[in-house]
Scaffold this motif. Structure first.
Motif, PDB file in Angstrom:
ATOM      1  N   ASP A  51       0.969  -1.124   0.044  1.00 41.26           N
ATOM      2  CA  ASP A  51      -0.072  -0.017   0.062  1.00 41.26           C
ATOM      3  C   ASP A  51       1.023   1.197  -0.021  1.00 41.26           C
ATOM      4  OD1 ASP A  51      -3.016  -0.808   0.687  1.00 41.26           O
ATOM      5  OD2 ASP A  51      -1.771  -2.288   1.504  1.00 41.26           O
ATOM      6  N   HIS A  53       0.876   3.283  -2.280  1.00 38.20           N
ATOM      7  CA  HIS A  53       0.207   4.104  -3.230  1.00 38.20           C
ATOM      8  C   HIS A  53       0.815   5.124  -3.951  1.00 38.20           C
ATOM      9  CE1 HIS A  53      -3.722   2.801  -2.327  1.00 38.20           C
ATOM     10  NE2 HIS A  53      -3.443   2.566  -1.163  1.00 38.20           N
ATOM     11  N   ASP A 145      -1.517  -2.275  -4.167  1.00 41.29           N
ATOM     12  CA  ASP A 145      -1.821  -0.577  -4.153  1.00 41.29           C
ATOM     13  C   ASP A 145      -0.477   0.180  -4.248  1.00 41.29           C
ATOM     14  OD1 ASP A 145      -4.423  -1.126  -3.973  1.00 41.29           O
ATOM     15  OD2 ASP A 145      -4.751  -0.239  -2.038  1.00 41.29           O
ATOM     16  N   HIS A 314      -4.165  -3.595   2.438  1.00 44.54           N
ATOM     17  CA  HIS A 314      -5.473  -2.957   2.293  1.00 44.54           C
ATOM     18  C   HIS A 314      -5.995  -2.095   3.390  1.00 44.54           C
ATOM     19  CE1 HIS A 314      -9.156  -2.186   0.496  1.00 44.54           C
ATOM     20  NE2 HIS A 314     -10.078  -2.626   1.352  1.00 44.54           N
ATOM     21  N   HIS A 316      -4.371  -0.782   5.695  1.00 42.57           N
ATOM     22  CA  HIS A 316      -3.361   0.284   6.067  1.00 42.57           C
ATOM     23  C   HIS A 316      -2.725   0.362   7.548  1.00 42.57           C
ATOM     24  CE1 HIS A 316      -3.829   3.103   2.153  1.00 42.57           C
ATOM     25  NE2 HIS A 316      -3.919   1.631   1.943  1.00 42.57           N
ATOM     26  N   PRO A 433     -15.467   9.922  -0.936  1.00 42.77           N
ATOM     27  CA  PRO A 433     -14.926   8.812  -0.701  1.00 42.77           C
ATOM     28  C   PRO A 433     -13.938   8.572   0.560  1.00 42.77           C
ATOM     29  CG  PRO A 433     -14.230   9.098  -3.040  1.00 42.77           C
ATOM     30  CD  PRO A 433     -14.752  10.439  -2.380  1.00 42.77           C
ATOM     31  N   GLY A 434     -14.055   7.434   1.514  1.00 39.92           N
ATOM     32  CA  GLY A 434     -13.321   7.272   2.628  1.00 39.92           C
ATOM     33  C   GLY A 434     -12.131   6.475   2.088  1.00 39.92           C
ATOM     34  N   PHE A 435     -11.387   6.870   1.379  1.00 40.86           N
ATOM     35  CA  PHE A 435     -10.038   6.148   0.968  1.00 40.86           C
ATOM     36  C   PHE A 435      -9.164   6.243   2.009  1.00 40.86           C
ATOM     37  CE2 PHE A 435     -11.038   8.032  -3.521  1.00 40.86           C
ATOM     38  CZ  PHE A 435     -11.588   6.763  -4.011  1.00 40.86           C
ATOM     39  N   ARG A 436      -8.267   5.386   2.043  1.00 40.60           N
ATOM     40  CA  ARG A 436      -7.400   5.361   3.341  1.00 40.60           C
ATOM     41  C   ARG A 436      -6.017   5.730   2.931  1.00 40.60           C
ATOM     42  NH1 ARG A 436      -8.903   0.440   7.601  1.00 40.60           N
ATOM     43  NH2 ARG A 436     -11.056   0.793   7.831  1.00 40.60           N
ATOM     44  N   TRP A 437      -5.785   5.929   1.499  1.00 39.40           N
ATOM     45  CA  TRP A 437      -4.397   6.766   1.239  1.00 39.40           C
ATOM     46  C   TRP A 437      -4.686   8.210   1.274  1.00 39.40           C
ATOM     47  CZ3 TRP A 437      -5.681   9.075  -3.355  1.00 39.40           C
ATOM     48  CH2 TRP A 437      -6.974   8.429  -4.001  1.00 39.40           C
ATOM     49  N   GLY A 495     -11.699   0.236   3.694  1.00 40.69           N
ATOM     50  CA  GLY A 495     -11.944   1.808   3.401  1.00 40.69           C
ATOM     51  C   GLY A 495     -12.891   2.273   4.793  1.00 40.69           C
ATOM     52  N   ASP A 496     -12.976   3.539   4.713  1.00 33.93           N
ATOM     53  CA  ASP A 496     -13.321   4.249   5.765  1.00 33.93           C
ATOM     54  C   ASP A 496     -14.734   4.841   5.451  1.00 33.93           C
ATOM     55  OD1 ASP A 496     -11.615   3.921   7.970  1.00 33.93           O
ATOM     56  OD2 ASP A 496     -10.209   5.163   7.055  1.00 33.93           O
ATOM     57  N   VAL A 498     -17.767   7.233   4.406  1.00 27.42           N
ATOM     58  CA  VAL A 498     -17.778   8.243   3.142  1.00 27.42           C
ATOM     59  C   VAL A 498     -17.717   9.562   4.042  1.00 27.42           C
ATOM     60  CG1 VAL A 498     -20.180   8.125   3.325  1.00 27.42           C
ATOM     61  CG2 VAL A 498     -19.180   9.118   1.343  1.00 27.42           C
TER      62      VAL A 498
ATOM     63  N   GLY B 148     -18.537   0.273  -0.666  1.00 25.59           N
ATOM     64  CA  GLY B 148     -17.850   1.209   0.104  1.00 25.59           C
ATOM     65  C   GLY B 148     -16.635   2.028  -0.753  1.00 25.59           C
ATOM     66  N   CYS B 149     -15.730   2.287   0.051  1.00 22.11           N
ATOM     67  CA  CYS B 149     -14.669   3.176  -0.582  1.00 22.11           C
ATOM     68  C   CYS B 149     -13.330   1.973  -0.643  1.00 22.11           C
ATOM     69  CB  CYS B 149     -14.523   4.474  -0.271  1.00 22.11           C
ATOM     70  SG  CYS B 149     -16.122   5.223  -0.293  1.00 22.11           S
ATOM     71  N   GLY B 150     -12.548   2.139  -1.598  1.00 24.24           N
ATOM     72  CA  GLY B 150     -11.228   1.553  -1.482  1.00 24.24           C
ATOM     73  C   GLY B 150     -10.185   1.912  -0.516  1.00 24.24           C
ATOM     74  N   GLY B 151      -9.477   0.812  -0.082  1.00 24.92           N
ATOM     75  CA  GLY B 151      -8.547   1.109   0.980  1.00 24.92           C
ATOM     76  C   GLY B 151      -7.239   1.866   0.431  1.00 24.92           C
TER      77      GLY B 151
END
Lengths: 586, 151
Positions: A51, A53, A145, A314, A316, A433-437, A495-496, A498, B148-151
């Motif tokens: 990850d 990214h 990722d 994934h 993180h 979106p609740g992306f984690r990157w 993911g986190d 929204v 959902g939203c990707g990590g």
């Protein structure tokens, strides 16, 4: 089962007596003369990254202050934050490790200890760990990722990362955001990758097979698109590495980019593979290189028997000690190694005939200032970046507070994105979106276009504004919440939550699907009504492509207008049933 | 050995009887159970087809995803090791019309079918196998989500 502080201490005690493990652990270390001195153990070394990214250069990255564990995950790794995290893993408060693993004192610690990651620094570390152990008995595994997350990645369609990973010496990888390029581009990038791309859980659709996909897929009978595993001789043992790609690509990301491939967890196929490797192929150790997310990894370790280690990504989570899962008399180590190039996992295995006798694990934070940059990698990165430097170096505004993303709910950089969307489209509400990157910016630093791209560089950046009813808004929030908080890990997607601009709500993560969200209100306090219509702006649509401007241009214009960025109001939900949760900043 | 692609081609050209129901259900169906297909509840649909409630059986296996990649085309496979299977039906409890498919299995044919069903929302999916000694079922929940939203 998560290795708690007491277990860990006990484990260390036993290890010291039996001599299975070298003395380690962060408390035991105090101030080592050389932070990156890792004693050799056993006969096979697995280096694990995930990850990143696309972050080729060192960055700041703030770890989450909210990472709630629900159901059996309550209070277990990775669902511990802040001081609870330090206690759980016996890390000294205020130390460099505390800075790397937690959000605590982030602003000051970042000034003191500097940036993390960067491929030139990582290369120095990888080379050292390979050389000290013996390159022939070392593998560098990348959990994916990798090709997405920066402006350069977006422009080069991930090829900059393929070249960087070739120079870094990645032996095997699996993927997730890799699949957000078109499937033809994915196949092309893989053809240029010097390592092996492994995935046991990506299958060709029957329609595509009928149309001639058998020309390129790995195996027609299993329908696997990619090679599922690779076996290597290491230190006199046979080690199998199985790839497990992200199982929810076509749900969490646009299905239109990879129309011919189907993704799932495929737990039964995994068990069949493990059994076959052990019974028929003389394999002594089975390792899964996974992009499941840590909760799914732990669940998979409980359900699939015979895996020695799952090296996961994934979600993180940078976890200093493996979670040890017992299943049918077999123990599986679950190791997750964070994101954005911050960490490198070092798993040394003592492998005997058909079994693993012992292990030694270190999760090394990559402190850019402690590791000299590898000149060859520095040159490669400069060359990859050069064509886009003018675009990415534009100075847009100054941050008046720390800007970050990571956490189950809204981050300050997300609020900037949401505010930009609302202002651009004159919308009441915005969704992001609740992306984690996404990297962090410190107070007083200049926000460049490159930092905006760190948060937004997807292959589906188009924005939209449309009318939505209150009922539709609630449905979105409920669905996304269920993807995070469903107590069954196999039904989570990572993911986190929204992110929302202009809308607050109440959330009970413990409630059932469909009843976690209520009390939805606009910023002025007006309650959202199910049948009323609201103007909503957003980006990164997973279904059809949107028509609006790219999100980074919308955010950049907002920042240019602002000059100085301070968050007036952070839209974040009121949470129920989280008091005392170790994954919640008190 | 026949590979998967040539099997698919064979099925397409009508060479294999087992595949007929999958690809051309209306052709293969001996009788169209109008009342069952139009019933608005699973109970009513089953009532139109069966004289008693099906009983769960380990000899009926259904494969369906935990989470659908696309609710419009959810792949479901049903097979059974029971003797003398004459029919296989698939029900989606939360669909407006829960009976999604019914396959007639001619004598001497393997009870092994797969198809794609449409699902509006998360629902229990149930496969029912008819034999001379009654109806037997397997069931699982399939989640349909906006994602959902990707990590």
């Amino acid at each position: 089962m998560s290795t708690s502080r007491r277990d860990f201490a006990r484990l260390m005690g036993i290890a010291a007596v039996s001599g299975v493990l070298p003395s380690q652990g962060y408390a035991a270390q105090k101030k080592p003369a050389d932070f990156y001195e890792v004693p050799n153990f056993g006969n096979a070394r697995l280096l694990h990254m995930t990850d990143c990214h696309g972050q080729l250069n060192p960055v700041y990255f703030r770890e989450p202050s909210i990472n709630l564990g629900i159901g059996t995950a309550y209070g277990k790794a990775p669902h511990v934050v802040g001081h609870k995290f330090l206690d759980h893993f016996d890390i000294v408060p205020g130390s460099m490790e505390a800075y790397a693993f937690t959000y605590l004192n982030f602003e000051q610690a970042a000034q003191e200890y500097g940036k993390v990651g960067g491929f030139a620094h990582l290369k120095t570390l990888v080379d050292r760990l390979r050389t000290s152990y013996g390159s022939e008995n070392t593998l560098l595994l990348d959990g994916g990722d990798t090709w997405q997350g920066s402006g350069i990645n977006y422009k080069s369609r991930g090829m900059d990362m393929v070249r960087a990973c070739n120079l870094l010496g990645v032996d095997m990888m699996t993927g997730h955001w890799e699949f957000t390029y078109h499937q033809q581009e994915v196949l092309h990038n893989i053809s240029q990758f010097n390592g092996e791309f492994l995935a046991q859980n990506v299958l060709i659709t029957e329609d595509a097979l009928f149309d001639g996909a058998d020309d390129y897929i790995y195996d027609e009978d299993s329908m696997r698109v990619f090679k599922p595993y690779s076996i290597r001789e290491m230190g006199g043992s046979r080690v199998a590495i199985i790839g497990q790609a992200f199982p929810r690509v076509k749900i969490a990301n646009p299905a239109r980019f990879v129309p011919d491939w189907s993704f799932d967890i495929n737990g039964e196929m995994m068990q069949e593979l493990v059994d076959d490797l052990r019974q028929n192929q003389g394999v002594d150790a089975v390792v899964v290189l996974s992009h499941n997310g840590m909760d799914v990894d732990v669940a998979m370790a409980q359900r699939v028997t015979g895996i020695d280690a799952i090296l996961g990504g994934h979600t993180h989570d940078g976890i200093p000690a493996p979670t040890q899962v017992k299943n049918n008399g077999h123990t599986t180590l679950v190791c997750n190694v964070g994101s954005n190039g911050k960490f490198l996992g070092v798993l040394d295995l003592d492998i005997g005939k058909g079994k693993v006798n012992g292990f030694s694990y270190r999760l090394l934070p990559v402190f850019s200032e402690l590791l000299p940059a590898n000149p060859e990698m520095t040159a490669l990165i400069a060359a990859e970046r050069a064509p886009y430097a003018g675009w990415m170096d534009e100075e847009l505004a100054v941050a008046d507070e720390v800007l970050y993303r990571r956490g189950n709910f809204n981050g300050t950089f997300d609020q900037v994105i949401c505010d930009a969307l609302r202002s651009h489209y004159d919308a009441q509400i915005s969704l992001s979106p609740g992306f984690r990157w996404g990297t962090s910016v410190l107070q007083g630093q200049t926000i460049t276009m490159e930092r905006v791209l760190d948060q937004t560089a997807t292959t589906y950046p188009e924005t939209y504004a449309r009318d939505m009813t209150g009922a539709e808004l609630k449905l979105i929030l409920e669905d996304v919440a269920d993807n995070i908080f469903n107590p069954e890990p196999y039904l989570q997607s990572g993911g986190d939550m929204v992110r929302l601009g202009g809308l607050d709500y109440r959330c009970d993560p413990l409630a059932a699907m469909g009843s976690r969200i209520d009390e939805m209100r606009l910023d002025n306090g007006t309650v959202i009504e199910a049948n009323k219509t609201y103007r909503v702006a957003g980006w990164a649509t997973v279904g059809a492509r949107s028509e609006g401007d790219d999100i980074w241009d919308v955010v950049a214009q907002h920042l240019r207008d602002q000059q100085e960025v301070k968050i007036d109001k952070l839209n974040t939900p009121l949470l129920l049933n989280v008091a005392g949760n170790p994954g919640y900043k008190a | 050995m026949m590979n998967r692609r040539s099997i698919l081609k064979a099925v397409f050209t009508g060479g294999l009887v087992a595949g007929m129901g999958v690809l051309m259900p209306r052709v293969a169906l001996a009788a169209w159970s109008k009342a069952a297909f139009e019933a608005a509840s699973q109970e009513a649909a089953m009532g139109a087809l069966y004289s008693a409630d099906p009983s769960a059986s380990a000899q009926v296996t259904m494969k369906a995803p935990d989470i659908a990649e696309n609710g419009a085309v959810v792949p479901v496979s049903v097979k059974s090791s029971l003797a003398g299977v004459t029919s296989i039906a698939i029900f989606v409890a939360n669909n407006p019309q829960p009976l999604a498919a019914q396959f007639n299995i001619p004598e001497g044919t393997m009870a092994d079918v797969s198809c794609r069903i449409r699902m509006g929302k998360t629902s229990q999916v149930t496969a029912v196998v008819t034999t001379a000694s009654g109806e037997f079922s397997a069931s699982k929940e399939v989640k349909v989500t906006i994602g959902g939203c990707g990590g």
